[in-house]
Design a protein around this motif. Structure first.
Motif, short mmCIF file in Angstrom:
data_model
loop_
_atom_site.label_atom_id
_atom_site.label_comp_id
_atom_site.label_asym_id
_atom_site.label_seq_id
_atom_site.Cartn_x
_atom_site.Cartn_y
_atom_site.Cartn_z
N PHE A 35 27.50 -43.82 14.70
CA PHE A 35 28.81 -43.77 14.02
C PHE A 35 28.90 -42.58 13.08
CE2 PHE A 35 27.80 -48.15 15.02
CZ PHE A 35 28.97 -48.59 15.62
N LEU A 36 30.05 -41.91 13.13
CA LEU A 36 30.33 -40.85 12.17
C LEU A 36 30.35 -41.47 10.78
CD1 LEU A 36 33.25 -39.10 14.10
CD2 LEU A 36 30.92 -38.24 13.86
N ARG A 37 29.68 -40.83 9.80
CA ARG A 37 29.53 -41.35 8.43
C ARG A 37 28.85 -42.71 8.41
NH1 ARG A 37 33.03 -39.12 4.21
NH2 ARG A 37 32.72 -36.98 4.81
N GLN A 38 27.79 -42.86 9.22
CA GLN A 38 27.15 -44.18 9.26
C GLN A 38 26.40 -44.50 7.97
OE1 GLN A 38 25.12 -43.92 13.00
NE2 GLN A 38 23.19 -43.20 12.16
N ALA A 39 26.01 -43.47 7.24
CA ALA A 39 25.43 -43.69 5.90
C ALA A 39 26.50 -43.32 4.90
CB ALA A 39 24.20 -42.81 5.70
N GLY A 40 26.97 -44.29 4.15
CA GLY A 40 28.04 -43.95 3.20
C GLY A 40 28.38 -45.14 2.32
N ARG A 41 29.49 -44.98 1.62
CA ARG A 41 29.80 -45.94 0.55
C ARG A 41 30.10 -47.35 1.03
NH1 ARG A 41 34.09 -41.97 -1.97
NH2 ARG A 41 34.16 -41.59 0.27
N ILE A 82 22.02 -39.47 12.06
CA ILE A 82 22.52 -38.16 11.61
C ILE A 82 21.96 -37.92 10.21
CG2 ILE A 82 24.70 -39.15 10.76
CD1 ILE A 82 25.96 -36.35 11.65
N ILE A 83 21.43 -36.73 10.00
CA ILE A 83 20.78 -36.45 8.72
C ILE A 83 21.81 -36.55 7.60
CG2 ILE A 83 21.10 -33.93 8.84
CD1 ILE A 83 18.09 -35.87 7.37
N PHE A 84 21.42 -37.15 6.48
CA PHE A 84 22.32 -37.25 5.35
C PHE A 84 22.39 -35.90 4.65
CE2 PHE A 84 24.06 -38.06 1.29
CZ PHE A 84 25.06 -38.95 1.58
N ALA A 85 23.57 -35.30 4.68
CA ALA A 85 23.80 -33.99 4.08
C ALA A 85 25.30 -33.88 3.89
CB ALA A 85 23.28 -32.89 4.98
N ASP A 86 25.82 -32.72 3.56
CA ASP A 86 27.28 -32.54 3.53
C ASP A 86 27.66 -31.21 4.14
OD1 ASP A 86 29.82 -33.96 2.42
OD2 ASP A 86 30.08 -31.82 2.06
N LEU A 87 28.86 -31.20 4.69
CA LEU A 87 29.39 -30.00 5.33
C LEU A 87 29.38 -28.78 4.41
CD1 LEU A 87 30.71 -30.24 8.12
CD2 LEU A 87 32.93 -30.11 7.02
N LEU A 88 29.57 -29.01 3.10
CA LEU A 88 29.80 -27.88 2.20
C LEU A 88 28.53 -27.26 1.64
CD1 LEU A 88 32.90 -29.21 0.25
CD2 LEU A 88 32.80 -27.85 2.32
N LEU A 89 27.37 -27.84 1.93
CA LEU A 89 26.13 -27.32 1.32
C LEU A 89 25.93 -25.82 1.52
CD1 LEU A 89 23.73 -30.31 2.19
CD2 LEU A 89 24.83 -29.83 -0.01
N GLU A 99 31.75 -28.68 -6.47
CA GLU A 99 31.30 -30.02 -6.86
C GLU A 99 32.22 -31.07 -6.26
OE1 GLU A 99 31.58 -30.93 -11.09
OE2 GLU A 99 33.11 -29.39 -11.29
N PHE A 100 31.72 -32.30 -6.21
CA PHE A 100 32.54 -33.41 -5.75
C PHE A 100 33.10 -34.09 -6.97
CE2 PHE A 100 29.86 -32.69 -2.09
CZ PHE A 100 30.79 -32.77 -1.06
N GLN A 101 34.42 -34.07 -7.11
CA GLN A 101 35.03 -34.73 -8.27
C GLN A 101 35.53 -36.10 -7.84
OE1 GLN A 101 37.84 -31.93 -9.94
NE2 GLN A 101 36.19 -30.65 -10.76
N GLY A 151 21.14 -33.10 13.65
CA GLY A 151 21.42 -32.18 12.55
C GLY A 151 22.89 -31.79 12.64
N PHE A 152 23.45 -31.18 11.60
CA PHE A 152 24.85 -30.79 11.72
C PHE A 152 25.20 -29.64 10.81
CE2 PHE A 152 26.99 -32.27 7.86
CZ PHE A 152 26.14 -33.26 7.37
N CYS A 153 26.35 -29.05 11.12
CA CYS A 153 26.94 -28.04 10.23
C CYS A 153 28.45 -28.05 10.47
CB CYS A 153 26.36 -26.65 10.50
SG CYS A 153 26.85 -25.94 12.08
N SER A 161 38.26 -22.85 5.81
CA SER A 161 39.42 -23.47 5.15
C SER A 161 39.02 -24.05 3.78
CB SER A 161 40.07 -24.52 6.05
OG SER A 161 39.41 -25.76 5.98
N TYR A 162 37.84 -24.66 3.69
CA TYR A 162 37.39 -25.15 2.38
C TYR A 162 37.17 -24.00 1.39
CZ TYR A 162 36.80 -30.08 3.50
OH TYR A 162 37.03 -31.39 3.82
N MET A 163 36.60 -22.90 1.89
CA MET A 163 36.32 -21.76 1.00
C MET A 163 37.62 -21.15 0.47
SD MET A 163 33.52 -19.78 3.27
CE MET A 163 31.91 -19.56 2.60
N GLY A 330 36.32 -42.32 16.33
CA GLY A 330 37.10 -41.09 16.45
C GLY A 330 37.12 -40.28 15.16
N HIS A 331 36.64 -40.86 14.05
CA HIS A 331 36.40 -40.14 12.79
C HIS A 331 35.52 -41.06 11.94
CE1 HIS A 331 38.15 -37.08 9.66
NE2 HIS A 331 36.86 -36.92 9.91
N GLY A 332 35.24 -40.65 10.70
CA GLY A 332 34.21 -41.34 9.93
C GLY A 332 34.60 -42.72 9.43
#
Ligand code: CP3
Length: 360
Positions: A35-41, A82-89, A99-101, A151-153, A161-163, A330-332
């Motif tokens: 599952f997408l975002r299988q480790a999460g809140r 899926i390794i726990f990381a974030d797209l923005l690292l 930062e995550f606000q 792994g992912f990126c 777009s984030y930048m 189809g998404h997280g």
């Protein structure tokens, strides 16, 4: 050792990991699921770790990132972690702190808006991301061949777009303005991203990632023409560079119905489908030379189990047992999702038999 001590032949459906086999469109004993975002809140165990650490702290401490990854995969009984990381690292070593606000998602303090901003971005510090590789090593040592390690990126467009926006966006005005008005700077930015992301993926593969997923989460904000003119070549170069590392690539985006054939032309082994289109239609658009991953609506995890089961079975019937389907959302997964429903979906996928094809 295997019960009979007889080595499993290379072409057996039991050789290798069923998730990796499915990515390569090899036959499998049953459809793999993760599952997408299988480790999460949505998971209490994750919230407990988050009480004491920020998201970025978890990512940067391999022991914690590995623990969160392993706990989620084991609790759900899925076929891949899926390794726990974030797209923005990768933004940080490129010179863009973020930062995550709380409640607002990611915020990039000094968004990239000009040619000079792009020229100032660094591409020589991908090795700073080695903490992700250290976490992958721990996860790979834990699971060995039992689970596929992902792994992912981010993809060049989505990270750009984030930048440029400085965070999430509704209309991508800053991004598209730069893309249309200064195509030379735009492609310089994508080139820099490809350089860093390729090195980042190399670290992940060397550490034991079996497959790399490239998230182009916001690619659906582009028309097909804009995708072709401004994003396709960069995605294709990254896909090929990662495949050259020796692993299959999953290329995923959201709201991609009109983009699927073009996404498949990147040469990615697997195309991630969002939930808006029936899986068989999506697979037809992608073509039979590619595997597909998906595509349950993550919000259907809030439905009663009989409704949920109908949706799960529809997807499995649409896949019709053809080699190259990986069951996913189809998404997280969103934060309030009941964990037991996610576990129930794993069981539904495991128990599904195609004889049920004739059923209503
Ligand atoms: O289990 C997994 O899927 C692995 C972990 C993972 C995270 N982020 C951890 C995370 C993965 C694969 C991502 C990828 C990611 N990050 C994407 C692409 C996937 C997608 O959803 O399309 C994107 C767009 C991001 C950027 C990002 N990270 C946003 C927009 C947010 C805020 C969203 C929110 O719901 O608050 C994050 C935060 C984030 N990354 C969380 C997690 C578990 C939740 C926040 C937290 O724990 O504080």
């Amino acid at each position: 050792m295997h019960a009979t001590d007889v080595p499993i032949p290379e072409d057996s459906v039991l050789s290798g990991n069923r998730f990796v086999r499915a990515c390569l469109r090899k036959p499998v004993d049953r459809t793999p699921v993760w599952f997408l975002r299988q480790a999460g809140r949505y998971m209490q165990e994750y919230r407990d770790v988050r009480k004491h650490h920020t998201l970025v702290e978890i990512c940067k401490q391999p022991e914690l990132a590995a623990e969160v990854t392993i706990t989620a995969a084991e609790k759900l009984g899925v076929d891949a972690a899926i390794i726990f990381a974030d797209l923005l690292l990768p933004l940080e070593p490129m010179g863009l702190p973020f930062e995550f606000q709380a409640g607002e998602g990611p915020v990039v303090h000094h968004p990239v808006r000009t040619a000079a901003d792009i020229a100032a971005l660094r591409i020589d510090r991908a090795a700073d991301l080695a903490y992700v590789a250290r976490a992958i090593e721990k996860v790979a040592a834990h699971f060995r061949d039992r689970l596929g390690i992902i792994g992912f990126c981010g993809a060049p467009y989505t990270l750009a777009s984030y930048m440029i926006e400085g965070g999430g966006s509704r209309n991508y005005v800053h991004t598209k303005r730069l893309m249309y008005r200064d195509p030379i700077s735009w492609s310089a930015l994508l080139d820099k991203l490809i350089a860093v992301l390729t090195e980042y993926c190399r670290l992940q593969v060397q550490a034991g990632a079996d497959v790399i997923q490239i998230f182009d989460s916001w690619i659906g904000s582009l028309s097909l023409s804009d995708f072709n003119d401004y994003a396709f070549a960069a995605s294709k170069r990254l896909v090929r560079a990662v495949q050259d590392l020796g692993v299959p690539v999953i290329y995923f985006g959201v709201e991609t119905t009109g983009l699927l054939p073009a996404m498949a032309s990147t040469g990615a082994d697997v195309i991630g489908l969002d939930w808006r289109q029936p899986l068989d239609e999506g697979w037809r658009a992608v073509g039979s030379a590619h595997a597909v991953q998906g595509n349950l609506d993550p919000i259907s995890l809030f439905a009663p189990l009989d409704v949920l089961e109908r949706r799960v079975q529809q997807i499995l019937r649409a896949a019709a047992g053809r080699p190259g389907h990986i069951f996913n959302l189809g998404h997280g997964i969103v934060p309030e999702t009941p964990v037991e429903n996610v576990q129930a979906v794993v069981k539904m996928v495991r128990d599904f038999r195609l004889e049920k094809l004739g059923d209503a």
